[in-house]
Design an enzyme around this catalytic site. Sequence first.
Site, PDB file in Angstrom:
ATOM      1  NE  ARG A 108      -3.185   0.170   3.177  1.00 16.02           N
ATOM      2  CZ  ARG A 108      -2.725   0.341   4.172  1.00 16.02           C
ATOM      3  NH1 ARG A 108      -2.252   1.587   4.317  1.00 16.02           N
ATOM      4  NH2 ARG A 108      -2.839  -0.786   5.150  1.00 16.02           N
ATOM      5  CG  ASP A 113      -8.705  17.589 -14.244  1.00 17.74           C
ATOM      6  OD1 ASP A 113      -7.731  17.112 -15.525  1.00 17.74           O
ATOM      7  OD2 ASP A 113      -9.059  16.723 -14.074  1.00 17.74           O
TER       8      ASP A 113
END
Length: 365
Positions: A49, A171
Amino acid sequence: MSHEIDDHLSPATQVVALGRQDRMPGAGVNAPLEFSSTYIADGPVNYARGGNPTWTAFEEALGALEGGEALVFASGMAAVAAALSLVPHGGAVVVPGHAYNGTTALLDDLASRGAVDVRRVDPTDEASVRAAVDGAAMLWIESPTNPMLEVADLDVLVGAARQAGAVTVCDNTFATPLVQRPLEHGVDVVLHSVTKYLSGHSDVILGALVTPPSAAGREVAARLVTHRLLHGAIAGPMETWLALRGLRTLHLRVERATANARQLAARLDGHPGVERVRYPGFGAIVSIEVRGGADSAERVCAATRLWTHATSLGGVESQVERRRRHPAEPGSVPEGLLRLSVGIEDVEDLWRDLDRALRSLGPGA
Ligand SMILES: Cc1ncc(COP(=O)(O)O)c(C=O)c1O
């Protein structure tokens, strides 16, 4: 990984050369696809993880392309959520009214619980951005916007955010780092839906954030790494490996798709079935307003044979969609707007199919 390659490679070479294994006799030419949830103790990463060699390879290549340090996430939306975690509780986020509707839906959800205060702006209206960013914690930039294709002046917006002390996120999904490198304009965090152009084959959902290689950038990156580790929205190794494989041809795909988009935008301008063409002059997304509104636009989607009627973009295959079919899309997006994600097929084939679908509406459409 290939850390020793010189820093001054052009993007066309970076996408091919970076994120590979060290050149050792017998090593594979490709990055490893590592399926391990845990690692033998006392290495640099102890649990998957927190890290994975396949991530590292992809992050190395994307980081170099954007000029920063990349972190891969399970999806573009996981990256959006991680970036928004930088906003203190109740902080104001300035966002383009036509940003991707998943981003605005998440912001609305957070706002409904008092976690953020959302201020919507037209990113091309500098005065309104300046006013809105005063006292804000974050300026969210999406340029061009999805699907209205508004283009922001990054230098102006970043300057306004800096003055106000707001973090900037850009973005960069539509533009790709081949067209625009927001970190060079002073943006703090670059976001990608890797699902789109970077992977390029409509077979992967993945996201990424990129931060500058400065001390301040590293602090932000550390917070994002912690978010990824603790919230657990981590990328699968298979998806990351596929995205890296797709990235190898980013340059060729974007070049070809952009050439196609330019031609189609020019031909669609003045087409009897089209009221308005939106094309920012770069990239491979073209939005058109079909004469006759929602019904006509849906009929065009149904009539195409080569263009795929689907809700994504950035793949090698051309896709078309009426955006207002999604209830989350703002009312200011015209009902008859079709977003065309132009692919890499032969432009004459694309044109024949689209022209025929538009003409099937008849003269009065
Ligand atoms: C501009 C933009 N940003 C973010 C996203 C979200 O990415 P994902 O679908 O990979 O979660 C999308 C998805 O369409 C998008 O178009």
